[in-house]
Design a protein around this motif. Structure first.
Motif, PDB file in Angstrom:
ATOM      1  N   VAL A  63     -28.301  50.177  -1.770  1.00  0.00           N
ATOM      2  CA  VAL A  63     -27.504  49.676  -0.688  1.00  0.00           C
ATOM      3  C   VAL A  63     -27.297  48.162  -0.975  1.00  0.00           C
ATOM      4  O   VAL A  63     -28.210  47.480  -1.033  1.00  0.00           O
ATOM      5  CB  VAL A  63     -27.902  49.944   0.766  1.00  0.00           C
ATOM      6  CG1 VAL A  63     -26.775  49.193   1.742  1.00  0.00           C
ATOM      7  CG2 VAL A  63     -28.097  51.279   0.977  1.00  0.00           C
ATOM      8  N   TYR A  64     -25.996  47.756  -1.294  1.00  0.00           N
ATOM      9  CA  TYR A  64     -25.874  46.380  -1.605  1.00  0.00           C
ATOM     10  C   TYR A  64     -24.787  45.542  -0.755  1.00  0.00           C
ATOM     11  O   TYR A  64     -23.849  46.038  -0.200  1.00  0.00           O
ATOM     12  CB  TYR A  64     -25.254  46.304  -3.047  1.00  0.00           C
ATOM     13  CG  TYR A  64     -25.152  44.880  -3.393  1.00  0.00           C
ATOM     14  CD1 TYR A  64     -25.996  43.819  -3.508  1.00  0.00           C
ATOM     15  CD2 TYR A  64     -23.796  44.407  -3.868  1.00  0.00           C
ATOM     16  CE1 TYR A  64     -25.715  42.664  -4.071  1.00  0.00           C
ATOM     17  CE2 TYR A  64     -23.394  43.287  -4.329  1.00  0.00           C
ATOM     18  CZ  TYR A  64     -24.549  42.202  -4.410  1.00  0.00           C
ATOM     19  OH  TYR A  64     -24.408  40.857  -5.155  1.00  0.00           O
ATOM     20  N   ILE A  65     -25.436  44.325  -0.086  1.00  0.00           N
ATOM     21  CA  ILE A  65     -24.141  43.425   0.889  1.00  0.00           C
ATOM     22  C   ILE A  65     -23.723  42.517  -0.081  1.00  0.00           C
ATOM     23  O   ILE A  65     -24.226  41.639  -0.700  1.00  0.00           O
ATOM     24  CB  ILE A  65     -25.207  42.746   1.775  1.00  0.00           C
ATOM     25  CG1 ILE A  65     -24.411  42.033   2.959  1.00  0.00           C
ATOM     26  CG2 ILE A  65     -26.461  41.793   1.208  1.00  0.00           C
ATOM     27  CD1 ILE A  65     -23.478  42.586   3.386  1.00  0.00           C
ATOM     28  N   SER A  66     -22.305  42.515   0.011  1.00  0.00           N
ATOM     29  CA  SER A  66     -21.476  41.761  -0.737  1.00  0.00           C
ATOM     30  C   SER A  66     -20.720  40.899   0.397  1.00  0.00           C
ATOM     31  O   SER A  66     -20.989  40.782   1.513  1.00  0.00           O
ATOM     32  CB  SER A  66     -20.493  42.418  -1.596  1.00  0.00           C
ATOM     33  OG  SER A  66     -19.940  41.546  -2.452  1.00  0.00           O
ATOM     34  N   ILE A  67     -19.575  40.139  -0.196  1.00  0.00           N
ATOM     35  CA  ILE A  67     -18.925  39.399   0.626  1.00  0.00           C
ATOM     36  C   ILE A  67     -17.150  39.646   0.713  1.00  0.00           C
ATOM     37  O   ILE A  67     -16.882  39.889  -0.534  1.00  0.00           O
ATOM     38  CB  ILE A  67     -19.023  37.827   0.153  1.00  0.00           C
ATOM     39  CG1 ILE A  67     -20.564  37.472   0.207  1.00  0.00           C
ATOM     40  CG2 ILE A  67     -18.595  36.804   1.013  1.00  0.00           C
ATOM     41  CD1 ILE A  67     -20.876  35.820  -0.590  1.00  0.00           C
TER      42      ILE A  67
ATOM     43  N   CYS B 134     -25.166  54.714  -4.282  1.00  0.00           N
ATOM     44  CA  CYS B 134     -24.808  53.751  -4.022  1.00  0.00           C
ATOM     45  C   CYS B 134     -23.867  53.554  -2.796  1.00  0.00           C
ATOM     46  O   CYS B 134     -23.216  54.152  -2.653  1.00  0.00           O
ATOM     47  CB  CYS B 134     -24.336  52.556  -5.158  1.00  0.00           C
ATOM     48  SG  CYS B 134     -22.646  52.680  -5.743  1.00  0.00           S
ATOM     49  N   THR B 135     -24.368  52.484  -2.128  1.00  0.00           N
ATOM     50  CA  THR B 135     -23.307  51.874  -0.845  1.00  0.00           C
ATOM     51  C   THR B 135     -23.015  50.629  -1.053  1.00  0.00           C
ATOM     52  O   THR B 135     -23.903  49.807  -0.969  1.00  0.00           O
ATOM     53  CB  THR B 135     -23.812  52.466   0.471  1.00  0.00           C
ATOM     54  OG1 THR B 135     -24.105  53.654   0.350  1.00  0.00           O
ATOM     55  CG2 THR B 135     -23.163  51.877   1.701  1.00  0.00           C
ATOM     56  N   VAL B 136     -21.818  50.174  -0.812  1.00  0.00           N
ATOM     57  CA  VAL B 136     -21.580  48.631  -1.073  1.00  0.00           C
ATOM     58  C   VAL B 136     -20.886  48.260   0.325  1.00  0.00           C
ATOM     59  O   VAL B 136     -19.624  48.765   0.709  1.00  0.00           O
ATOM     60  CB  VAL B 136     -20.808  48.137  -2.156  1.00  0.00           C
ATOM     61  CG1 VAL B 136     -20.158  46.896  -2.087  1.00  0.00           C
ATOM     62  CG2 VAL B 136     -21.456  48.551  -3.749  1.00  0.00           C
ATOM     63  N   LEU B 137     -21.407  47.345   0.889  1.00  0.00           N
ATOM     64  CA  LEU B 137     -20.760  46.674   2.279  1.00  0.00           C
ATOM     65  C   LEU B 137     -20.499  45.295   1.820  1.00  0.00           C
ATOM     66  O   LEU B 137     -21.273  44.462   1.690  1.00  0.00           O
ATOM     67  CB  LEU B 137     -21.864  46.740   3.302  1.00  0.00           C
ATOM     68  CG  LEU B 137     -21.275  45.871   4.589  1.00  0.00           C
ATOM     69  CD1 LEU B 137     -20.267  46.600   5.266  1.00  0.00           C
ATOM     70  CD2 LEU B 137     -22.623  46.141   5.814  1.00  0.00           C
ATOM     71  N   ARG B 138     -19.064  44.993   2.350  1.00  0.00           N
ATOM     72  CA  ARG B 138     -18.661  43.428   2.155  1.00  0.00           C
ATOM     73  C   ARG B 138     -18.446  43.059   3.667  1.00  0.00           C
ATOM     74  O   ARG B 138     -17.885  43.481   4.609  1.00  0.00           O
ATOM     75  CB  ARG B 138     -17.451  43.364   1.762  1.00  0.00           C
ATOM     76  CG  ARG B 138     -17.431  43.748   0.156  1.00  0.00           C
ATOM     77  CD  ARG B 138     -16.048  43.521  -0.506  1.00  0.00           C
ATOM     78  NE  ARG B 138     -15.878  43.847  -1.968  1.00  0.00           N
ATOM     79  CZ  ARG B 138     -14.766  43.992  -2.589  1.00  0.00           C
ATOM     80  NH1 ARG B 138     -13.790  43.817  -2.074  1.00  0.00           N
ATOM     81  NH2 ARG B 138     -14.805  44.266  -3.990  1.00  0.00           N
ATOM     82  N   ALA B 139     -18.892  41.675   3.832  1.00  0.00           N
ATOM     83  CA  ALA B 139     -18.971  41.244   5.317  1.00  0.00           C
ATOM     84  C   ALA B 139     -18.477  39.846   5.125  1.00  0.00           C
ATOM     85  O   ALA B 139     -18.593  39.230   4.016  1.00  0.00           O
ATOM     86  CB  ALA B 139     -20.441  41.199   5.944  1.00  0.00           C
TER      87      ALA B 139
ATOM     88  N   PRO C  24     -15.920  50.337   4.797  1.00  0.00           N
ATOM     89  CA  PRO C  24     -15.171  49.439   5.243  1.00  0.00           C
ATOM     90  C   PRO C  24     -15.929  47.892   5.529  1.00  0.00           C
ATOM     91  O   PRO C  24     -16.814  48.102   5.839  1.00  0.00           O
ATOM     92  CB  PRO C  24     -14.692  49.951   6.331  1.00  0.00           C
ATOM     93  CG  PRO C  24     -14.637  51.559   6.331  1.00  0.00           C
ATOM     94  CD  PRO C  24     -15.777  51.755   5.363  1.00  0.00           C
ATOM     95  N   ASP C  25     -14.936  47.014   5.304  1.00  0.00           N
ATOM     96  CA  ASP C  25     -15.544  45.681   5.367  1.00  0.00           C
ATOM     97  C   ASP C  25     -16.120  45.612   6.751  1.00  0.00           C
ATOM     98  O   ASP C  25     -15.555  46.188   7.630  1.00  0.00           O
ATOM     99  CB  ASP C  25     -14.492  44.455   5.113  1.00  0.00           C
ATOM    100  CG  ASP C  25     -13.915  44.712   3.691  1.00  0.00           C
ATOM    101  OD1 ASP C  25     -14.790  45.376   2.787  1.00  0.00           O
ATOM    102  OD2 ASP C  25     -13.128  44.062   3.186  1.00  0.00           O
TER     103      ASP C  25
ATOM    104  N   GLU D 207      -8.033  43.075   9.321  1.00  0.00           N
ATOM    105  CA  GLU D 207      -7.957  44.424   9.701  1.00  0.00           C
ATOM    106  C   GLU D 207      -9.392  45.215  10.143  1.00  0.00           C
ATOM    107  O   GLU D 207      -9.389  46.402  10.472  1.00  0.00           O
ATOM    108  CB  GLU D 207      -7.337  45.213   8.668  1.00  0.00           C
ATOM    109  CG  GLU D 207      -5.880  45.000   8.481  1.00  0.00           C
ATOM    110  CD  GLU D 207      -4.972  45.811   7.446  1.00  0.00           C
ATOM    111  OE1 GLU D 207      -5.707  46.576   6.778  1.00  0.00           O
ATOM    112  OE2 GLU D 207      -3.754  45.414   7.208  1.00  0.00           O
ATOM    113  N   GLN D 208     -10.564  44.399   9.995  1.00  0.00           N
ATOM    114  CA  GLN D 208     -11.714  44.753   9.984  1.00  0.00           C
ATOM    115  C   GLN D 208     -12.514  43.877  10.940  1.00  0.00           C
ATOM    116  O   GLN D 208     -13.850  43.770  10.767  1.00  0.00           O
ATOM    117  CB  GLN D 208     -12.706  45.158   8.636  1.00  0.00           C
ATOM    118  CG  GLN D 208     -11.968  46.415   7.835  1.00  0.00           C
ATOM    119  CD  GLN D 208     -12.061  47.593   8.577  1.00  0.00           C
ATOM    120  OE1 GLN D 208     -13.054  47.809   9.456  1.00  0.00           O
ATOM    121  NE2 GLN D 208     -11.029  48.535   8.245  1.00  0.00           N
ATOM    122  N   ALA D 209     -11.902  43.552  11.888  1.00  0.00           N
ATOM    123  CA  ALA D 209     -12.450  42.379  12.716  1.00  0.00           C
ATOM    124  C   ALA D 209     -13.255  43.418  13.937  1.00  0.00           C
ATOM    125  O   ALA D 209     -13.011  43.312  15.061  1.00  0.00           O
ATOM    126  CB  ALA D 209     -11.310  41.901  13.449  1.00  0.00           C
TER     127      ALA D 209
END
Length: 246
Positions: free
Chosen positions: A90-94, A122-127, A180-181, A229-231
């Motif tokens: 699992v990866y945290i991205s931007i 894998c799972t990638v989440l952008r925040a 989703p972000d 759109e992802q607030a």
């Protein structure tokens, strides 16, 4: 009970991720350069990294540095995870790593691609950026005697606890690829954020917006780092400031 390794587990995001997963009853290992018994430098790899990964089912990769080295670290972590039989990375991205040509963002995007092509689940989440980073940014911009702010910029700072909650949830689920972000509930102009920061810290500065130039600045002005759109976050910047400085 799942055995989980959190890289960067002593950091701003890694610490609350570790706390949440442990509270749920999981065996969580914290990997950082100085965190025993799993101290290891991701940029060097070696036996210490292999030992930290032995028996691990899921890796939550929170470690990262704007000073460089993320791609090298991923290049060592991924094969070590494969050797250990890790089933989920699992990866945290931007948000905006694919739109803003900032060197750190480019490195994060390159790590995303390495992970996606790794053969690991894998799972990638952008925040969007964290409240803490925005506060640090504003503390420098509003230093006496005059607050010089980049003109025409907005931001969407998010509560790190909410990102930690989401990342922990993803770590306990099946690999999902890009999800989703996660963005904060508000998109705010930088002057409005600066006023909120000064109000919370008792500062009094004249705010002056200064135009900048270049592709990176243009991408930020165009909102490449925002996720309107992802607030989906709930915590506001004022709530964060009240906790920190109240």
């Amino acid at each position: 009970m799942t055995t989980i390794l959190v890289t960067g587990g002593t950091g701003t995001l890694g610490r609350p991720v570790t706390e949440r997963l442990r509270a749920d009853g999981h065996d969580v290992r914290v990997l950082s350069r100085h965190s025993e018994p799993y101290a290891a430098d991701l940029r060097k790899g070696g036996p210490a990294l292999d030992a930290a990964l032995a028996g691990v089912e899921t890796v939550v990769h929170c470690a990262g540095s704007p000073n460089g080295g993320d791609e090298k670290a991923a290049g060592l972590l991924i094969p070590a995870a494969r050797r250990a039989g890790v089933g989920h990375l699992v990866y945290i991205s931007i948000v905006g790593v694919d739109r803003v040509p900032l060197p750190y963002y480019r490195a994060k995007l390159a790590v995303e691609r390495r992970i996606e092509e790794s053969g690991l689940g894998c799972t990638v989440l952008r925040a969007t950026q964290f409240h803490d980073l925005m506060a640090t940014f504003l503390s420098k911009l509003t230093a006496p005697p005059l607050a010089l702010l980049p003109a025409g910029l907005a931001d969407q700072p998010v509560e790190v606890a909410e990102v930690a909650d989401r990342l922990s949830e993803l770590a306990l689920a099946s690999p999902a690829g890009h999800v989703p972000d996660l963005g904060a509930p508000e998109i705010r102009s930088v002057p409005s954020l600066a006023r909120a920061y000064l109000d919370a810290t008792g500062g009094h500065r004249r705010l002056l917006e200064v135009p900048l130039f270049g592709r990176t600045y243009g991408a930020f002005r165009a909102g490449g780092h925002l996720a309107p759109e992802q607030a989906v976050g709930k915590g506001t910047f004022e709530e964060y400031l009240a906790r920190r400085f109240g």
